[in-house]
Motif scaffolding. Sequence first.
Motif, short mmCIF file in Angstrom:
data_model
loop_
_atom_site.label_atom_id
_atom_site.label_comp_id
_atom_site.label_asym_id
_atom_site.label_seq_id
_atom_site.Cartn_x
_atom_site.Cartn_y
_atom_site.Cartn_z
N GLY A 179 13.43 81.73 1.17
CA GLY A 179 14.54 81.08 1.85
C GLY A 179 14.77 81.62 3.25
O GLY A 179 14.19 82.63 3.66
N PRO A 180 15.61 80.95 4.01
CA PRO A 180 15.90 81.38 5.38
C PRO A 180 16.67 82.69 5.39
O PRO A 180 17.28 83.10 4.39
CB PRO A 180 16.74 80.23 5.95
CG PRO A 180 17.32 79.56 4.75
CD PRO A 180 16.32 79.71 3.64
N ASN A 181 16.66 83.35 6.53
CA ASN A 181 17.37 84.62 6.68
C ASN A 181 18.88 84.41 6.73
O ASN A 181 19.37 83.37 7.19
CB ASN A 181 16.91 85.32 7.96
CG ASN A 181 15.43 85.65 7.94
OD1 ASN A 181 14.96 86.31 7.03
ND2 ASN A 181 14.70 85.16 8.93
N ARG A 182 19.62 85.42 6.26
CA ARG A 182 21.08 85.37 6.35
C ARG A 182 21.49 85.30 7.83
O ARG A 182 20.92 85.99 8.67
CB ARG A 182 21.71 86.59 5.70
CG ARG A 182 21.60 86.63 4.19
CD ARG A 182 22.30 87.87 3.62
NE ARG A 182 21.65 89.10 4.08
CZ ARG A 182 22.15 89.94 4.98
NH1 ARG A 182 23.33 89.66 5.57
NH2 ARG A 182 21.51 91.03 5.32
N LEU A 183 22.46 84.48 8.13
CA LEU A 183 22.89 84.31 9.52
C LEU A 183 23.34 85.60 10.16
O LEU A 183 23.21 85.78 11.37
CB LEU A 183 24.02 83.27 9.60
CG LEU A 183 23.69 81.85 9.16
CD1 LEU A 183 24.87 80.93 9.43
CD2 LEU A 183 22.43 81.32 9.84
N SER A 184 23.85 86.51 9.37
CA SER A 184 24.37 87.76 9.91
C SER A 184 23.31 88.84 10.08
O SER A 184 23.59 89.93 10.58
CB SER A 184 25.48 88.30 8.99
OG SER A 184 24.98 88.54 7.69
N SER A 185 22.07 88.55 9.67
CA SER A 185 21.02 89.57 9.64
C SER A 185 20.37 89.78 11.01
O SER A 185 20.38 88.90 11.87
CB SER A 185 19.95 89.19 8.63
OG SER A 185 19.25 88.03 9.04
N GLY A 186 19.76 90.95 11.16
CA GLY A 186 19.04 91.25 12.38
C GLY A 186 17.79 90.39 12.53
O GLY A 186 17.44 89.99 13.64
N ILE A 187 17.10 90.09 11.42
CA ILE A 187 15.88 89.29 11.51
C ILE A 187 16.22 87.85 11.91
O ILE A 187 15.45 87.20 12.63
CB ILE A 187 15.09 89.33 10.18
CG1 ILE A 187 13.73 88.65 10.36
CG2 ILE A 187 15.87 88.69 9.05
CD1 ILE A 187 12.80 89.31 11.33
N TYR A 188 17.37 87.36 11.49
CA TYR A 188 17.78 86.02 11.93
C TYR A 188 18.01 86.04 13.45
O TYR A 188 17.57 85.13 14.17
CB TYR A 188 19.05 85.56 11.22
CG TYR A 188 19.59 84.25 11.79
CD1 TYR A 188 19.00 83.04 11.46
CD2 TYR A 188 20.67 84.24 12.69
CE1 TYR A 188 19.47 81.84 12.01
CE2 TYR A 188 21.14 83.06 13.23
CZ TYR A 188 20.54 81.86 12.89
OH TYR A 188 21.00 80.68 13.44
N ALA A 189 18.68 87.07 13.93
CA ALA A 189 18.93 87.16 15.37
C ALA A 189 17.62 87.26 16.15
O ALA A 189 17.47 86.67 17.23
CB ALA A 189 19.82 88.36 15.66
N LYS A 190 16.66 87.99 15.59
CA LYS A 190 15.36 88.12 16.25
C LYS A 190 14.66 86.76 16.34
O LYS A 190 14.16 86.37 17.41
CB LYS A 190 14.48 89.11 15.50
CG LYS A 190 13.12 89.35 16.14
CD LYS A 190 12.32 90.37 15.34
CE LYS A 190 10.94 90.59 15.98
NZ LYS A 190 10.12 91.56 15.21
N ASP A 191 14.63 86.04 15.22
CA ASP A 191 14.04 84.70 15.22
C ASP A 191 14.78 83.77 16.19
O ASP A 191 14.17 83.00 16.93
CB ASP A 191 14.12 84.10 13.82
CG ASP A 191 12.97 84.54 12.91
OD1 ASP A 191 12.16 85.37 13.32
OD2 ASP A 191 12.91 84.02 11.77
N PHE A 192 16.08 83.84 16.13
CA PHE A 192 16.95 83.00 16.97
C PHE A 192 16.64 83.21 18.45
O PHE A 192 16.41 82.26 19.21
CB PHE A 192 18.41 83.34 16.66
CG PHE A 192 19.42 82.64 17.53
CD1 PHE A 192 20.11 81.54 17.05
CD2 PHE A 192 19.73 83.10 18.81
CE1 PHE A 192 21.07 80.90 17.83
CE2 PHE A 192 20.68 82.48 19.60
CZ PHE A 192 21.35 81.38 19.11
N ASN A 193 16.63 84.46 18.87
CA ASN A 193 16.44 84.76 20.29
C ASN A 193 15.02 84.46 20.76
O ASN A 193 14.81 84.10 21.92
CB ASN A 193 16.84 86.20 20.58
CG ASN A 193 18.35 86.38 20.52
OD1 ASN A 193 19.11 85.62 21.11
ND2 ASN A 193 18.81 87.39 19.78
N GLU A 194 14.04 84.60 19.85
CA GLU A 194 12.67 84.25 20.21
C GLU A 194 12.55 82.76 20.51
O GLU A 194 12.04 82.36 21.56
CB GLU A 194 11.71 84.63 19.08
CG GLU A 194 10.26 84.23 19.40
CD GLU A 194 9.31 84.38 18.23
OE1 GLU A 194 8.10 84.57 18.48
OE2 GLU A 194 9.76 84.30 17.06
#
Length: 404
Positions: A179-194
């Motif tokens: 499943g997708p990463n939790r919105l609050s997670s660091g890996i989500y932020a990494k994917d998001f910013n990329e």
Amino acid sequence: MNDIDVLLEWNAIAQGQTIALRPTAHGQGRGIAMVQGAVYDAVNAIDRGHQPYLLDVDALDINPAASYDAAIATAAHHVLIDQVSASQVPVLNAAYAQTLLTVPDGEPKAEGVAAGEAAAAAMLAARANDGFLDPFTFTFGTEPGDWRPVTPTALDPDAWVGGLEPFLIESTSQFRSRGPNRLSSGIYAKDFNEVKEIGSLTSTTRTADQTQAAIFWQFPPTALWNRMFRDLSQAEQLDVVDGSRLFAAVNLAASDGLTACWDDKYYWNFWRPMAAIREADTDGNRKTTADPDWKPLFDPAAPTTPPLTTPPFPDHPSGHGCVSGAVLHTAKHFFGRDKMEFDVHSGRFPGQPRHFTRFSDALEEVVDARVWGGIHFRTADVQGGLIGKQTANWIHAHHFKPVK
């Protein structure tokens, strides 16, 4: 013509005909899988060297001297005319008649036709009520992370794919992703910013080659991979028996990879980067920043023909990752190695193929390309590729085995 010429000819015909079945990759994938599965059964009914797909080859008892060409053309033609529009039937009939003219009359020809007829009939019976085009009820969320289409009236025309009866795997949910990463997670932020940076329509960090690669891969996988395997079959000098097994394996794996993927997509129902970036002020992650005007490279404003857009279905997992992962891992199993020289051709850039020396390199570029296009988070691409790999591995372990 040598043995493999007719196989390649009817694969090319099937590719062209199945493109018209549905204006997306999904009806095409099912259609060409049906053709190549039937062709494999017809050829194997003569050779009997591997496990059949649907046929009882002993009960059919085809003469081993039967014509492979007649079997291939008959199986492909009979499956195709059941699927295409009435206007295309005369074209297919003419192609079929032309192939049969190259086969001398006699028992081998008649036996080949019988093998093809039996294989086509078995395939059409097996797929008669498989969920193709079944109605689908969409669920639109309003909370952060929930998928909702960019244009509410432009919905996924092929959401039925997630409920399609698989060809070879056991169930549509057999390879459920993490499943997708939790919105609050660091890996989500990494994917998001990329994806926010490199996938933007106005990105200053995406290279010209990355832009071309992103657009290159936004093309029906049926056309990308079948042409590549036609070229590779000739380069590797495959005979008709091995070639028919290769085309069946990669196309049935591709269809099952898509089915598993679409089941997973609507299970997670996760938002696309465009919605996520525009509404990042709601995601609860201090490492993400909203840009209400953000557009991906795949935006109608980009100078591409036909225009590119954010697809009208959930982000996770990537459909191209699933199907390409299934195809390329199946190819690795078939050839017994990852290292292989090949070109991939896309209708987006005619005459400008992309060259690879490993199957894994092509899959890596597919994963990257969806981020560069601004339409997927990297996790969706990676997990899509994993679903494809699991599909390929399961099929390799359970199907197309040599008869001892």
